[in-house]
Design an enzyme around this catalytic site. Structure first.
Site, short mmCIF file in Angstrom:
data_model
loop_
_atom_site.label_atom_id
_atom_site.label_comp_id
_atom_site.label_asym_id
_atom_site.label_seq_id
_atom_site.Cartn_x
_atom_site.Cartn_y
_atom_site.Cartn_z
N GLU A 71 -7.32 -2.30 -0.02
CA GLU A 71 -8.60 -1.59 -0.10
C GLU A 71 -9.35 -1.92 -1.40
O GLU A 71 -9.58 -1.05 -2.24
CB GLU A 71 -8.38 -0.09 0.03
CG GLU A 71 -7.85 0.30 1.39
CD GLU A 71 -7.85 1.81 1.66
OE1 GLU A 71 -7.86 2.58 0.68
OE2 GLU A 71 -7.84 2.20 2.83
N GLU A 111 -4.41 0.54 9.17
CA GLU A 111 -3.82 1.85 8.87
C GLU A 111 -4.50 2.91 9.69
O GLU A 111 -5.71 2.86 9.92
CB GLU A 111 -4.05 2.23 7.40
CG GLU A 111 -3.33 1.41 6.37
CD GLU A 111 -3.65 1.90 4.96
OE1 GLU A 111 -4.04 3.08 4.78
OE2 GLU A 111 -3.54 1.09 4.02
C1 GLA Z 1 -5.46 4.35 2.15
C2 GLA Z 1 -4.51 3.43 1.41
C3 GLA Z 1 -3.06 3.79 1.60
C4 GLA Z 1 -2.88 5.28 1.58
C5 GLA Z 1 -3.71 5.89 2.66
C6 GLA Z 1 -3.53 7.38 2.81
O1 GLA Z 1 -5.92 3.87 3.31
O2 GLA Z 1 -4.70 2.10 1.74
O3 GLA Z 1 -2.33 3.18 0.56
O4 GLA Z 1 -3.23 5.78 0.33
O5 GLA Z 1 -5.06 5.67 2.36
O6 GLA Z 1 -4.31 7.90 3.86
#
Ligand code: GLA
Ligand code: ZN
Length: 683
Positions: free
Chosen positions: A156, A309
């Site tokens: 991210e 994710e």
């Molecule tokens: C983000 C991050 C993860 C985690 C999630 C929790 O998407 O990439 O490492 O922190 O949020 O929802």
């Protein structure tokens, strides 16, 4: 077109999670259980190494790859692949302390302490040197490892501003490349306003919110600088493992990065999706999530993306996060596939014991084992994905595109308008998108510089900023027979945020056949009325309401479809259409209610010959999506309501899971979904 690098990646639908093996090294029984459970849940992939720098390089230059070797081997032994991350998202504390210049500097000139993650300066040469060194070692070490499936760059990337000397030097060099000389910059930023004129490059500091040209360029620079960092850390991977595809996980697009430019350098787009289900209107959440999935599909021109994710249950950072109701995990997972994802992946595999995210949901909770509702739901998704393997080779051909442009969003954020309180740019794009979504008509979500020629209908709400060339491309699109829709707040400034003179939507004036004279802005409590004109070609009927914005326009060559019916401007045009070349250009002058948008777009779709013939009229709460490969069309039916729903479908379809012929009416339970297949007549 062939994309050899993603062939293996797209040979099946991926099912897996972020896996933090390194957090459990001293509990081997937990690790052994993990692999058993991964197989039980039909997982075929794990994202690993994401925040592992301190475990891989515990001291500067001293590497410890042993645990990762073991993890990679165990994944392979259990038939799982690895999405291997570069560790740049969380530097080890020794690095931040040995090289303080890697830490960001805030607007007051103070250097941040080492804390949390994503806490470094993207310009720092030493940080780049350190990350490329470890990335090269990772690539060399695992280049032939059977588990290595995909690189996951960092985690991210964000647009965190840093006011250090490196960043300022880079920014000023970026400006010099863009403007050439200071005079051009002073003109572009209109710096004679408030005595802002610069007489040397060194005077430029991106801390002045009132200088919009400066702020937009600073945002562009931050995005380009992060991209430059991404390319630097990807370079050794490309060199050592040219056949291994690369992605990075994007977020919802409000992060200040121009993801379009990033996507050009990735083999597959991927993103992290955390919708807030069950807190209010699930239908709107479903529509917004569909919009984001479609955006991620559009980044690579319609090629499949990955859902990198999602939470199998709750999050821990949204203030409130409700348990997913029965059916919701499967429905949300299938929604991603329906919109073009080739994976369903979770954050996270196992709940961590400590750290900020210890209460974030996971496939395996602190309770442990597989006797949980969440584990059963995840297992069901895994088995569903196994039976949908053929879907990986399908695509979605969208006849419609909604332009949601990041630079336009940045410009609108800064704009101080008479009606600044309720700009709601992204929400407005989504309200327009909704009309297609609720009819099961696929729409791409594109930027103002994307290619328009493949679409029948292009909708550009609030395209306030028209960079050079955009209006010309829209004009050519309409001339060639395209249908274009624009709204209030269109064509007001150029790419430097300088207003157009001579009547907005200036460079689109000829295409739209109108010009604007004034803008009325309403408070949130006020509304106005619009009345459809008799016999209008879209079959708009009766009265509608509007709020927030009412632009007062004059028609030149356009015809009026609806007119204002309230205030001193009653009778003035509120919606128009202009026949231009072989196409049509519509203009909606006010922020209308949803009923207007539904009727308007039903008319537009009818006139443009766009629809979904595979399903009948979709009841409120249900959405439908189609992925096809020439032979088969997979029809995804999704019920986001808490009521049972019936959907009429075309004859000759069968269930994708059981192969049984489908009835004319498919019944979906609350939060239920179904996948049908239609063999092509020409197959
Ligand atoms: C983000 C991050 C993860 C985690 C999630 C929790 O998407 O990439 O490492 O922190 O949020 O929802
Ligand atoms: Zn910096």
């Amino acid at each position: 077109m062939q994309f050899p690098r993603t062939q293996r990646l797209f040979s099946r639908l991926l099912h897996g999670a972020d896996y933090n093996y390194e957090q459990w090294l001293d509990t081997p029984d937990v690790l052994a259980e993990d692999f058993r459970l991964m197989q039980a849940a039909h997982c075929n992939v794990m994202s690993v190494g994401i925040f592992s720098w301190a475990m891989l390089e515990p001291e500067e230059g001293k590497y410890a790859f042993g645990w990762l070797d073991q993890l990679m081997d165990r994944l392979a032994e259990h038939g799982l692949s690895a999405i291997l991350s570069t560790p740049s998202a969380a530097p080890p504390v020794w690095l931040s302390q040995a090289y303080p210049e890697t830490r960001r500097v805030n607007t007051n000139g103070q250097r941040d302490p080492h804390r949390r993650r994503q806490n470094f300066c993207f310009s720092s040469p030493i940080y780049r040197q350190k990350i490329t060194a470890i990335n090269r070692l990772l690539a060399e070490r695992y280049k032939t490892h059977p588990a290595l499936l995909l690189w996951h760059l960092s985690n991210e990337y964000g647009s965190y501003p840093c006011h250090c000397e490196y960043c300022y030097t880079n920014f000023r060099a970026w400006l010099q490349r863009r403007y050439g000389d200071l005079d051009a910059l002073n003109r572009a930023w209109w710096t004679n306003f408030w005595s802002h004129r610069y007489s040397s490059w060194a005077q430029i500091e991106p801390v002045d919110e009132s200088n919009h040209g400066l702020m937009i360029d600073w945002q562009r620079f931050i995005s380009d600088n992060v991209l430059d960092f991404m390319l630097a850390e990807a370079a050794p991977l490309r060199e050592v493992t040219p056949d291994v595809p690369i992605t990075t996980n994007f977020m919802q697009p409000d992060v200040g990065l121009n993801y379009w430019r990033f996507a050009e350098h990735l083999d597959v787009a991927s993103w992290d999706s955390y919708p807030r289900w069950h807190q209010g209107d699930d239908l709107t959440i479903a529509m917004q999530t569909a919009f984001y999935h479609d955006l991620h599909r559009s980044y690579k021109q319609g090629r499949p993306f990955l859902l990198m994710e999602s939470s199998p249950t709750v999050t821990n950072w949204q203030g409130i996060s409700r348990l997913k109701k029965p059916g919701m995990l499967k429905l949300a997972s299938l929604q991603a596939i329906a919109h073009g994802s080739n994976s369903v992946q979770y954050f996270q595999w196992r709940q961590s014991r400590g750290g900020e995210e210890k209460f974030h949901g996971a496939v395996v909770s602190h309770l442990g084992g597989k006797q949980t509702r969440v584990f059963r739901d995840v297992t069901e998704v895994g088995s569903l994905l196994q039976r949908l393997t053929d879907v990986t080779q399908t695509t979605i051909a969208a006849p419609v595109a909604v332009i949601y442009d990041f630079e336009n969003e940045w410009a609108l954020q800064h704009a101080q308008l008479p009606g600044s309180l309720y700009k709601n740019y992204r929400e407005t794009c989504q309200r327009h998108y909704r009309s297609f979504w609720q009819r099961g008509v696929p729409a791409d979500v594109i930027s103002a510089v994307s290619d328009l020629s493949k679409y029948r209908v292009v909708v550009a709400p609030m395209l306030y900023m028209l960079a050079q060339g955009t209006a010309e491309r829209i004009e050519a699109f309409v001339k060639a027979g395209g249908t274009f829709v624009a709204t209030y707040l269109t064509g007001m400034v150029n790419e430097s945020d300088l207003t157009f003179l001579g009547g907005y939507p200036a460079p689109l004036r000829r295409t739209l056949g109108i010009y604007a004279e004034e803008m009325d802005s309403l408070t949130d409590q006020q509304t106005g009325r619009i009345a459809a004109c008799d016999g209008n070609m879209l079959e708009l009927r009766g009265e509608y309401q509007f709020q927030h914005y009412a632009e007062l326009i004059h028609t030149e060559t356009a015809h009026v479809l609806a007119a204002y019916d309230s205030d001193f401007y009653a009778g003035n045009p509120a919606a128009t259409v202009n026949q231009y070349g072989d196409g049509q250009a519509y203009f909606i002058a006010a922020r209308t209610d949803d009923q207007f948008l539904t009727d308007f777009y039903d008319g537009v779709m009818r006139c443009a010959g766009v629809g979904n013939e595979l399903v009948g009229a979709l009841p409120m709460g249900v959405s439908a999506s189609v992925r096809s490969n020439g032979q088969q069309r997979y029809v995804f039916l999704m019920n986001f309501s808490d009521r049972e729903q019936q959907i009429m479908v075309q004859t000759g379809m069968r269930g994708a899971m059981d192969g049984k012929p489908a009835d004319a009416f498919v019944t979906l339970p609350p939060y239920g979904c179904a996948v049908l297949v239609k063999e092509s007549e020409n197959a």
